[in-house]
Scaffold this active site. Structure first.
Site, mmCIF file in Angstrom:
data_model
loop_
_atom_site.group_PDB
_atom_site.id
_atom_site.type_symbol
_atom_site.label_atom_id
_atom_site.label_comp_id
_atom_site.label_asym_id
_atom_site.label_seq_id
_atom_site.Cartn_x
_atom_site.Cartn_y
_atom_site.Cartn_z
ATOM 1 N N GLU A 180 -2.979 0.268 -4.199
ATOM 2 C CA GLU A 180 -2.996 -0.924 -3.349
ATOM 3 C C GLU A 180 -2.869 -2.188 -4.200
ATOM 4 O O GLU A 180 -3.528 -2.320 -5.237
ATOM 5 C CB GLU A 180 -4.313 -0.946 -2.568
ATOM 6 C CG GLU A 180 -4.344 -1.841 -1.375
ATOM 7 C CD GLU A 180 -5.620 -1.635 -0.572
ATOM 8 O OE1 GLU A 180 -5.825 -2.405 0.372
ATOM 9 O OE2 GLU A 180 -6.411 -0.720 -0.894
ATOM 10 N N ASP A 222 0.853 -1.186 0.000
ATOM 11 C CA ASP A 222 0.000 0.000 0.000
ATOM 12 C C ASP A 222 0.892 1.240 0.000
ATOM 13 O O ASP A 222 1.793 1.362 0.829
ATOM 14 C CB ASP A 222 -0.898 -0.010 1.237
ATOM 15 C CG ASP A 222 -2.074 0.954 1.122
ATOM 16 O OD1 ASP A 222 -2.098 1.743 0.157
ATOM 17 O OD2 ASP A 222 -2.952 0.919 1.990
#
Length: 402
Positions: free
Chosen positions: A105, A10
């Site tokens: 992500e 992330d």
């Protein structure tokens, strides 16, 4: 058979990090990104701003009251799309399988690589390479499944990494707040709190049948996640994933107003399907087939969005550029491709909270009364549009429009 090794990566405060790459004077300062008016919403905020209780989706007016010294920046989707693609390209070069779940992500499947490389070492080296080549901070969690790795990423932030050893998944999750579990939104959290459940360990100790009686089928899924059980695969990301529709006319037409109206209706409905699937597109393609069967297409890369008011003007603009022969048209089509998961909120940097609420209200009406229950006046010529239900890889599958 090798044990699974799944990493969740992330990009930390992605929008903020991109802005800081452009202007280093923003470093270490509270930053708010989103609609710059009081009616706007916060799309992203820096860790310095979060200390004041600010979070994404908060009204900008409230955020400014909590942190008057914060620097407010209108988002630039084109910039964020560019950096997202840079990271995606580096990941694609480095791992056998990955899943891009949003603009910032990723899930990476390292299963089987431990016999050649240590998975943690390899993931750590990839993280360092991404940070070195893009300048963006990045965190990751590594475990045997997607749920535990995602939670581990949250615990590793900011700008760090965390390994959860095999067999320690349940122990790792136990002391954490139930809010840390994927799929626990505000409503589920409130229900859990009303039951006296605040820590994941409590869910672990509740019989699965009780969870199922309370939350339905989601209760079983939630119980498994709380216990560190998740067998869902990393679904290979494919840039060519698309959703599309086209119409072949019973009688060839040169009626430009009719063509524009139908194109508007098709684009509006495809955008609705994106939002239903929690998808964003970064490429729009228009297709025309003339009466002599000559077929032309024109596409444009765009910032990630699923908002009608972004996509319809682009579709009409591409149509205007294409339709120069003034020959009868037998088919018209539109396709959205390069899809990723994500909320269309990303495209509302300059829109008010009211715009987000308007989309939500219209989509709820359509869900209840049909896709054509609410339509733009400019698209009413297309009187019925079939319900779109799938996202396709590669070439599109046509859907009927009358």
């Amino acid at each position: 058979m090798s044990k699974r090794a799944i990493a969740h990566m992330d990009l930390d405060s992605f929008f903020v990090s991109c802005e800081r790459l452009i202007d280093s004077r923003l470093n270490n300062k509270p930053i708010l990104i989103g609609g710059t008016s009081d009616r706007g919403v916060v799309a992203s905020c820096s860790y310095e701003a979060r200390k004041f209780g600010i979070h994404s989706a908060m009204p900008m007016k409230m955020a400014r009251q909590l942190c008057p010294e914060a620097i407010v920046i209108k988002g630039n989707s084109a910039t964020y799309t560019k950096y997202s693609k840079m990271v995606t390209d580096l990941i694609r070069e480095s791992v056998p399988a990955y899943e891009k779940t949003s603009i910032d992500e990723f899930y990476l499947d390292f299963t089987g690589m431990d016999r050649f490389f240590g998975c943690l070492k390899y993931a750590g080296e990839l993280r360092q390479r991404i940070m070195r080549e893009t300048g963006l901070p990045l965190s990751f969690g590594l475990s045997e499944n997607k749920t535990v790795s995602k939670v581990a990423t949250g615990e590793a932030k900011p700008n760090n990494q965390l390994l959860i050893d095999y067999g320690h998944e349940k122990l790792f999750l136990a002391p954490l707040s139930v809010k840390k579990l994927p799929m626990v939104g505000l409503k589920t959290y409130q229900t859990l709190c009303n039951l006296g459940v605040r820590k994941i360990q409590t869910i672990q100790e509740i019989p699965i049948e009780v969870m199922e009686n309370t939350f339905g089928k989601n209760g079983r899924v939630l119980w498994k996640k709380a216990n560190g059980i998740d067998n869902s695969p990393v679904e290979q990301y494919n840039e060519r994933k698309s959703i599309s529709t086209e119409r072949t006319f019973d009688k060839d037409t040169i009626d430009v107003n009719k063509l524009k109206s139908i194109l508007t209706a098709m684009t509006e409905n495809l955008a609705l399907q994106l939002r239903r699937g929690n998808k964003l597109t970064s490429c729009i393609t228009i297709k025309l087939r003339y009466s002599d069967f000559q077929t032309e297409t024109l596409q444009r890369k765009i910032h990630y969005t699923s908002a009608d008011h972004d996509l319809i003007p682009l579709a009409l603009e591409l149509f205007e550029k294409m339709y120069t022969r003034r020959v009868l048209i037998r088919l018209i089509g539109v396709r959205f491709s390069h899809l990723v998961s994500g909320s269309f909120q990303i495209s509302l940097f300059e829109d008010s909270h009211k715009m987000a609420d308007l989309y939500s209200a219209m989509d709820k009406i359509r869900d209840r009364f049909g896709d054509r229950a609410v339509v733009r006046a400019s698209g009413m010529t297309a009187k019925t549009i079939s319900r779109f239900s799938s996202f396709n890889n590669g070439d599109h599958s046509p859907h009927s429009i009358k």
